[in-house]
Design a protein around this motif. Structure first.
Motif, short mmCIF file in Angstrom:
data_model
loop_
_atom_site.label_atom_id
_atom_site.label_comp_id
_atom_site.label_asym_id
_atom_site.label_seq_id
_atom_site.Cartn_x
_atom_site.Cartn_y
_atom_site.Cartn_z
N LEU A 82 4.06 -9.02 -11.93
CA LEU A 82 4.11 -7.35 -10.80
C LEU A 82 4.53 -7.64 -9.10
CD1 LEU A 82 5.74 -5.06 -11.47
CD2 LEU A 82 3.50 -4.57 -11.64
N VAL A 83 5.74 -7.85 -9.09
CA VAL A 83 5.88 -7.31 -7.62
C VAL A 83 6.40 -5.70 -7.34
CG1 VAL A 83 7.56 -8.12 -5.36
CG2 VAL A 83 6.66 -9.56 -7.80
N ALA A 84 5.70 -5.34 -6.19
CA ALA A 84 5.81 -4.04 -6.22
C ALA A 84 6.06 -3.74 -4.67
CB ALA A 84 5.16 -2.63 -6.12
N ILE A 85 7.43 -3.58 -3.82
CA ILE A 85 7.97 -3.28 -3.12
C ILE A 85 8.28 -2.01 -2.06
CG2 ILE A 85 8.80 -4.35 -0.82
CD1 ILE A 85 7.06 -6.45 -1.79
N GLU A 86 7.90 -1.17 -1.61
CA GLU A 86 7.87 0.64 -0.73
C GLU A 86 8.23 -0.19 0.20
OE1 GLU A 86 8.84 4.24 -1.30
OE2 GLU A 86 8.58 3.09 -2.21
N VAL A 87 9.34 0.62 0.33
CA VAL A 87 9.74 0.33 1.96
C VAL A 87 10.84 1.39 2.77
CG1 VAL A 87 13.01 -0.75 3.10
CG2 VAL A 87 11.92 -1.48 0.47
N ALA A 112 1.67 -6.10 -4.10
CA ALA A 112 2.46 -4.86 -3.55
C ALA A 112 1.67 -4.39 -2.95
CB ALA A 112 2.02 -3.98 -5.25
N ASP A 113 2.83 -3.76 -1.87
CA ASP A 113 2.45 -3.35 -0.60
C ASP A 113 4.02 -2.13 0.06
OD1 ASP A 113 1.53 -3.02 1.63
OD2 ASP A 113 1.24 -5.36 2.44
N ILE A 114 3.59 -1.69 1.06
CA ILE A 114 4.41 -0.96 1.97
C ILE A 114 5.04 -1.93 2.47
CG2 ILE A 114 4.72 0.88 3.73
CD1 ILE A 114 2.20 2.32 1.33
N VAL A 115 7.17 -1.71 3.58
CA VAL A 115 7.22 -2.65 4.53
C VAL A 115 7.86 -1.91 5.16
CG1 VAL A 115 6.70 -5.30 2.38
CG2 VAL A 115 8.52 -3.88 2.51
N ARG A 116 8.41 -2.84 6.41
CA ARG A 116 9.08 -2.09 6.87
C ARG A 116 10.66 -3.26 7.38
NH1 ARG A 116 7.15 2.47 8.05
NH2 ARG A 116 5.55 3.58 8.33
N SER A 117 9.71 -4.58 7.06
CA SER A 117 11.04 -5.43 6.82
C SER A 117 11.23 -6.61 6.25
CB SER A 117 11.17 -6.00 8.81
OG SER A 117 9.53 -6.89 8.53
N LEU A 122 8.27 -10.56 2.40
CA LEU A 122 7.76 -11.86 2.25
C LEU A 122 6.40 -12.15 2.10
CD1 LEU A 122 10.81 -13.82 4.40
CD2 LEU A 122 10.84 -14.01 1.49
N SER A 123 5.76 -11.70 3.37
CA SER A 123 4.44 -11.69 3.75
C SER A 123 3.68 -11.34 2.51
CB SER A 123 3.84 -11.19 4.82
OG SER A 123 2.88 -11.00 4.67
N ALA A 124 4.51 -10.08 1.94
CA ALA A 124 3.42 -9.31 0.68
C ALA A 124 3.77 -10.34 -1.04
CB ALA A 124 4.58 -7.74 0.44
N LEU A 125 4.54 -11.01 -0.34
CA LEU A 125 5.39 -11.68 -1.90
C LEU A 125 4.31 -13.03 -1.35
CD1 LEU A 125 8.63 -11.28 -2.20
CD2 LEU A 125 7.03 -10.35 -3.35
N GLY A 126 3.52 -13.64 -0.26
CA GLY A 126 2.99 -14.84 -0.29
C GLY A 126 4.15 -15.43 -0.40
N MET A 127 5.32 -15.30 0.31
CA MET A 127 6.07 -16.21 0.56
C MET A 127 6.70 -16.26 2.00
SD MET A 127 7.53 -16.75 -2.29
CE MET A 127 7.38 -16.82 -3.70
N VAL A 128 6.37 -17.67 2.55
CA VAL A 128 6.74 -18.25 3.79
C VAL A 128 8.35 -17.87 4.43
CG1 VAL A 128 6.80 -20.34 5.60
CG2 VAL A 128 4.58 -19.35 3.69
#
Length: 130
Positions: A82-87, A112-117, A122-128
């Protein structure tokens, strides 16, 4: 940049990544029924029923999955995490319900994380970022 613009950029960038899929999760409520009369901003329904949509109050703006290959006892199997991104926009703040949702799904293994960009997503998803 507005929250909607950040969401659109995240969806565009993450949409090009292999093994990751995000969906917009709109949470709210409304009414359905047979329309009797509709005049301007007024609507009269017969047999109205309240409906809710989205996962639950506080659930993230973007929900989805990322494919993960599992450890030696499950070699070769791929599972969806599961992936949860709160923008949030530059000055936006998570509600108590949103922060609680992120905390609960993380505790159960979600990314899962709260992001602004896009970079934070990508960081929250563990992606470079390429």
């Amino acid at each position: 940049m507005t929250e909607a613009q950040i969401q659109a950029e995240i969806m565009l960038r993450v949409g090009s990544l292999h093994g990751v899929r995000l969906f917009r999760n709109s949470v709210g409520e409304g009414w359905v029924g047979r329309t009797v009369r509709h005049e301007g901003s007024r609507l009269l329904l017969e047999h109205p029923r309240r409906v809710t949509f989205g996962w639950c109050p506080g659930s993230s703006d973007l929900l989805g999955y990322r494919s993960r290959e599992i450890t030696p006892d499950m070699v070769g199997q791929t599972v969806a995490q599961l992936v949860a991104i709160e923008v949030k926009g530059p000055r936006g703040r998570a509600t108590v319900e949103q922060a609680r949702f992120i905390e609960v799904v993380r505790r159960h293994g979600a990314a899962a994380d709260i992001v602004r960009s896009v970079d934070e997503a990508l960081s929250a998803l563990g992606m470079v970022q390429a």
